[in-house]
Motif scaffolding. Sequence first.
Motif, PDB file in Angstrom:
ATOM      1  N   ILE A 414       0.844  -1.206   0.000  1.00  0.00           N
ATOM      2  CA  ILE A 414       0.000   0.000   0.000  1.00  0.00           C
ATOM      3  C   ILE A 414       0.878   1.255   0.000  1.00  0.00           C
ATOM      4  N   PHE A 415       1.943   1.252   0.811  1.00  0.00           N
ATOM      5  CA  PHE A 415       2.819   2.417   0.932  1.00  0.00           C
ATOM      6  C   PHE A 415       3.567   2.681  -0.382  1.00  0.00           C
ATOM      7  N   ILE A 416       4.203   1.645  -0.939  1.00  0.00           N
ATOM      8  CA  ILE A 416       4.998   1.822  -2.155  1.00  0.00           C
ATOM      9  C   ILE A 416       4.101   2.166  -3.348  1.00  0.00           C
ATOM     10  N   GLY A 423       3.215  10.104  -7.627  1.00  0.00           N
ATOM     11  CA  GLY A 423       4.384  10.724  -8.225  1.00  0.00           C
ATOM     12  C   GLY A 423       5.500  11.044  -7.249  1.00  0.00           C
ATOM     13  N   LEU A 424       5.556  10.306  -6.126  1.00  0.00           N
ATOM     14  CA  LEU A 424       6.554  10.578  -5.087  1.00  0.00           C
ATOM     15  C   LEU A 424       7.686   9.559  -5.068  1.00  0.00           C
ATOM     16  N   TYR A 425       7.502   8.437  -5.746  1.00  0.00           N
ATOM     17  CA  TYR A 425       8.473   7.332  -5.637  1.00  0.00           C
ATOM     18  C   TYR A 425       9.875   7.754  -6.058  1.00  0.00           C
ATOM     19  N   TRP A 429      14.733   8.035  -2.014  1.00  0.00           N
ATOM     20  CA  TRP A 429      15.833   7.113  -2.311  1.00  0.00           C
ATOM     21  C   TRP A 429      15.482   5.703  -1.856  1.00  0.00           C
ATOM     22  N   GLN A 430      14.843   5.588  -0.701  1.00  0.00           N
ATOM     23  CA  GLN A 430      14.438   4.274  -0.192  1.00  0.00           C
ATOM     24  C   GLN A 430      13.229   4.451   0.718  1.00  0.00           C
ATOM     25  N   ALA A 431      12.285   3.539   0.592  1.00  0.00           N
ATOM     26  CA  ALA A 431      11.084   3.584   1.438  1.00  0.00           C
ATOM     27  C   ALA A 431      10.663   2.168   1.790  1.00  0.00           C
TER      28      ALA A 431
END
Length: 509
Positions: A414-416, A423-425, A429-431
Motif C-alpha cells: 500500500i505504501f509503495i 508521483g513521489l516514488y 531514495w528508499q522507502a
Amino acid sequence: MAEQILILDFGSQYTQLIARRVRELDVYCEIHPYNKIPEITSDIKGIILSGSPCSVRDEGAPDLDLDQFRGKLPVLGVCYGSQLLAQKYGGDVTPSEIREYGRANLTHLDLHEDLLKEMTHGSQVWMSHGDTIKTLPGNFKVIASTPSVEVAAFKVEGEETFGIQFHPEVTHSTEGKNLLRNFVVHICGCPQDWTSDIFIDATVSDLKEKIGDDKVVMGLSGGVDSSVAATLIDRAIGDNLTCVFVDNGLLRKNEYEEVLDSYKHMGLNVIGVDSKQRFYDALLGLSDPEEKRKAIGKTFIEVFDDEAHKIEGVKWLGQGTIYPDVIESVSVNGPSATIKSHHNVGGLPDFMKLKVVEPLNTLFKDGVREVGRALEIPENIIGRHPFPGPGLAIRILGDITPEKVATLQEVDHIFIKGLKDNGLYDDVWQAGAVLLPIQSVGVMGDERTYERVVALRAVTSVDGMTADWVHLPYEFLGNISNEIINKVKGVNRVVYDISSKPPATIEWE
C-alpha cells in the motif's frame, strides 16, 4: 588501465564523495588507504590527499612520506591533506581560534592560478576543521583566504602541489566542481573519457578474456546491482551464465513473480527457486537482528550451492559487488566496529569451490545506474529503491512468522504503490514499512481493538552513507494511514519515522 587519479584516504567521511565527483568528470579514480599505497605507475596522473577526523598534531596521527610523489606528480591536499603538507615541510598548524564548520566565503582568490580558474570572488565553500595553518613553509604561497582563515588555499612555488582548507566535493561548495575539474583535467591532464559506453566495452572484453568458455552461476536479487552485473556477464558469455533468483519468503508482495518475469524479458537465463519454507524453518524462534541475518545468509548459501551443483561445469560465481563495498572492506585504521553484517567482499565458504567475478567493483551506485541505462535495462529495475539483502526479516522486529510477513507485505504494498501513484516514488531514495513488536489500543466500529503498530520510513540519500527523512505531504500520509488500517487486518496504528542517518540507520535492524 585507464589514466587515473589516486585518492589517498586518511579516514574522512567525505573521501568517497571526492571520488564520485571525479568520476562525474568522466575521469577514472581509485581510493586507497594512506598506509596501503599501490605502485605509482605511469597511469596515475595526480594524487588527492583526503581529509581526516584526526589532527596532524595528534600523537600517532596518519602520516606518510610525501617525497615519493611530491614534485613528480600534481598533488592536491584537502583539509587534513593540506595541513599535513604544510606541517611536514616546516609550517605551523595550530588549533583554530574560531572553529570553522559550515559555509564560508573566499574573500581573496588568486584567479591567475590554474587551480582557481573560472572561480569567483566571494565563492561559497564548505569548511569542516578544528585546526588552522598558521604559517606556511617558505616556498608555499597563499592563493585563497576567507574572513577568518588566511590560508584557505596554497600552492608550492615551482611545482603542481596545492592545499585547500575547504571541501570542494560537497554541494555546499558552489564552485567546487570547477576546482576539481581544474586540478584533474587541466593540471593533471586526465582525458574525460571514462564513460558508461567505454566501461561496458572494456568490461565485456575483460570478462570474455577472464572467463573464456567457463560457466558462471549468479544469484539475482531484483535490484540494480545484481541485474546490471548479470547483464554484463551475459553480454560476454551468453548462455554460459545461469542466474538464480531465490524466493526466500521475505520479498515484497508479488515480487518473486514480477521480477522473474522482468528477467526473462531481458533474455537472461534465469532459474526461479521457491525456498520460502526453508528460510522460515531457519528463522524459527530467532529475534536478534544479527542472528536473523546470519541464518538468512547461511540458508542462501545452502540453497544457492544446491542449485549450482545442478549445473554441470560451473567454475565462477558472479557477484554484484560495487565500489563502496570494496572500499569499506579495507579500513584505514584496522577493522571498524560492526554496525551490521553484510556480505564479505570476494568471500565464499570453503565448500564452494568457485572463483569470483565482480564486474561492478569499480563503480558507485549512480555509476551502476548509468551503465544500466546504457545497457537498456528496464527502468523499473534501474530506478528500484534499494532493498535489504535479508528482506522483510529485518523490517519485522522480533521473530519471523509467515503471518507477520504477509501482514508487512500488505502494508508495504500500500505504501509503495501510494508513492508511485502520487508521483513521489522517484523523489525518495528508499522507502519501506516496519512491523513493530508492540500492540496498541484502538477503536473500530465501536469495539476496542488491541492490534499491531507499523512504522513507515522514507529517506533521501545519494549512496546510503548518510540519509535524511523525507517530508512527505501530510495529506498523503493521512490517506496511506487510513488505507493501511482499513485494509490490513491486525493493524490499528501507523507512525512515520522522522529520524536521519546518522544517528539512526536507514533500516531499523
